[in-house]
Design a protein around this motif. Structure first.
Motif, PDB file in Angstrom:
ATOM      1  N   THR A  26      37.843  51.548  48.007  1.00 14.30           N
ATOM      2  CA  THR A  26      38.601  50.344  48.347  1.00 14.30           C
ATOM      3  C   THR A  26      37.713  49.105  48.326  1.00 14.30           C
ATOM      4  OG1 THR A  26      38.297  50.843  50.717  1.00 14.30           O
ATOM      5  CG2 THR A  26      40.353  51.563  49.685  1.00 14.30           C
ATOM      6  N   THR A  27      36.434  49.264  48.629  1.00 13.79           N
ATOM      7  CA  THR A  27      35.503  48.138  48.536  1.00 13.79           C
ATOM      8  C   THR A  27      35.327  47.711  47.085  1.00 13.79           C
ATOM      9  OG1 THR A  27      34.310  48.795  50.536  1.00 13.79           O
ATOM     10  CG2 THR A  27      33.145  47.372  48.989  1.00 13.79           C
ATOM     11  N   ALA A  28      35.160  48.677  46.187  1.00 17.06           N
ATOM     12  CA  ALA A  28      35.036  48.350  44.763  1.00 17.06           C
ATOM     13  C   ALA A  28      36.311  47.697  44.252  1.00 17.06           C
ATOM     14  CB  ALA A  28      34.716  49.611  43.968  1.00 17.06           C
ATOM     15  N   ASN A  29      37.456  48.195  44.707  1.00 14.94           N
ATOM     16  CA  ASN A  29      38.733  47.627  44.281  1.00 14.94           C
ATOM     17  C   ASN A  29      38.878  46.185  44.765  1.00 14.94           C
ATOM     18  OD1 ASN A  29      40.965  48.765  42.710  1.00 14.94           O
ATOM     19  ND2 ASN A  29      42.232  48.149  44.437  1.00 14.94           N
ATOM     20  N   ALA A  30      38.473  45.949  46.027  1.00 16.93           N
ATOM     21  CA  ALA A  30      38.548  44.599  46.570  1.00 16.93           C
ATOM     22  C   ALA A  30      37.628  43.651  45.800  1.00 16.93           C
ATOM     23  CB  ALA A  30      38.177  44.614  48.052  1.00 16.93           C
ATOM     24  N   TYR A  31      36.463  44.145  45.390  1.00 16.80           N
ATOM     25  CA  TYR A  31      35.565  43.328  44.578  1.00 16.80           C
ATOM     26  C   TYR A  31      36.250  42.906  43.279  1.00 16.80           C
ATOM     27  CZ  TYR A  31      32.070  42.294  41.036  1.00 16.80           C
ATOM     28  OH  TYR A  31      31.380  41.709  39.990  1.00 16.80           O
ATOM     29  N   THR A  32      36.865  43.850  42.601  1.00 13.09           N
ATOM     30  CA  THR A  32      37.514  43.543  41.326  1.00 13.09           C
ATOM     31  C   THR A  32      38.645  42.551  41.503  1.00 13.09           C
ATOM     32  OG1 THR A  32      36.935  45.714  40.430  1.00 13.09           O
ATOM     33  CG2 THR A  32      38.738  44.535  39.349  1.00 13.09           C
ATOM     34  N   LEU A  33      39.503  42.784  42.489  1.00 12.17           N
ATOM     35  CA  LEU A  33      40.638  41.889  42.699  1.00 12.17           C
ATOM     36  C   LEU A  33      40.168  40.487  43.085  1.00 12.17           C
ATOM     37  CD1 LEU A  33      43.063  44.317  44.556  1.00 12.17           C
ATOM     38  CD2 LEU A  33      43.309  43.428  42.244  1.00 12.17           C
ATOM     39  N   GLY A  34      39.156  40.415  43.946  1.00 10.92           N
ATOM     40  CA  GLY A  34      38.628  39.116  44.325  1.00 10.92           C
ATOM     41  C   GLY A  34      37.976  38.396  43.157  1.00 10.92           C
ATOM     42  N   PHE A  35      37.209  39.121  42.366  1.00 12.70           N
ATOM     43  CA  PHE A  35      36.538  38.528  41.220  1.00 12.70           C
ATOM     44  C   PHE A  35      37.563  37.974  40.231  1.00 12.70           C
ATOM     45  CE2 PHE A  35      34.511  38.246  37.149  1.00 12.70           C
ATOM     46  CZ  PHE A  35      33.189  37.917  37.408  1.00 12.70           C
ATOM     47  N   VAL A  36      38.580  38.773  39.918  1.00  9.40           N
ATOM     48  CA  VAL A  36      39.570  38.339  38.932  1.00  9.40           C
ATOM     49  C   VAL A  36      40.411  37.189  39.481  1.00  9.40           C
ATOM     50  CG1 VAL A  36      41.536  39.035  37.520  1.00  9.40           C
ATOM     51  CG2 VAL A  36      39.608  40.585  37.817  1.00  9.40           C
TER      52      VAL A  36
END
Length: 214
Positions: free
Chosen positions: A139-149
């Motif tokens: 979920t941390t990796a997913n949050a990184y991707t969503l925030g970055f995009v």
């Protein structure tokens, strides 16, 4: 108007097409109804509100990602699996104006995601993670991707489109009294592909360091 037969799939497809034209803020059930040549109340037979439609749109985005973007075979290590999936997710989100905003917080309407999630969690557990740790890492990796995009699409709503106000030279001129901050603009607002991958590996390295699993 109002005689066209529609179903959930047609509504979601029309909504995703319209999304690229008007963005999330301009996406209304009334506008979608016009695209489908039906009256707006007809959409409420399929979706009780806009969030229900966004849930379906995110689900369709995910299904398209599975069918069009995921390479094979599946990488063996949890690190490569995580990097591959998040990279594919970013590419899928960038296909749609405000794609990350649509996807964030959405509840999938099917179980299409379960196979991949189960397999990745199994890889992580077999590598030595507790399930709790594996979930938090993912979920941390997913949050990184969503925030970055989300940030990326704030500057470049579509890959070939850039909002006004993000000229690197003008920014540097405004911040000339702050040389490091001025120079940072070229890094903050460009090179998105390279920065995303670098940041993703930083996340992976942090997971390894935090939980002691390599």
């Amino acid at each position: 108007m109002g005689t066209t037969k529609i179903d959930r799939a047609r509504v979601a497809d029309a909504a995703l097409e319209l999304l690229n034209e008007v963005g999330l803020d301009g996406l209304t059930l009334r506008a979608i109804a016009r695209e489908l040549d039906v009256k707006a109340p007809a959409l409420y037979w399929h979706f009780k509100d806009k969030q229900a439609l966004l849930d379906e749109m995110a689900t369709v985005m995910y299904r398209r990602m599975l069918s069009e973007d995921l390479p094979g075979p599946t990488p063996e290590t949890w690190q490569q699996q995580m990097v591959t999936y998040q990279s594919v997710l970013r590419r899928a989100l960038l296909r749609y104006r405000d794609g990350a905003r649509v996807y964030t917080g959405a509840r999938f309407t099917g179980t299409d995601h379960a196979d991949g999630l189960e397999a990745h969690l199994r890889t992580m557990v077999d590598a030595g993670f507790e399930l709790r740790q594996a979930v938090r890492a993912g979920t941390t990796a997913n949050a990184y991707t969503l925030g970055f995009v989300t940030e990326e699409q704030g500057v470049q709503p579509m890959p070939d489109e850039r909002r006004e106000g993000y000229d690197i030279g003008e920014r540097a001129a405004r911040l000339e009294r702050y040389p490091l901050a001025a120079a940072a603009g070229a890094e903050i607002f460009t090179n998105y592909d390279e920065r995303f991958e670098d940041g993703l590996w930083i996340v992976v390295a942090g997971i390894e360091a935090r939980y002691g699993v390599t």
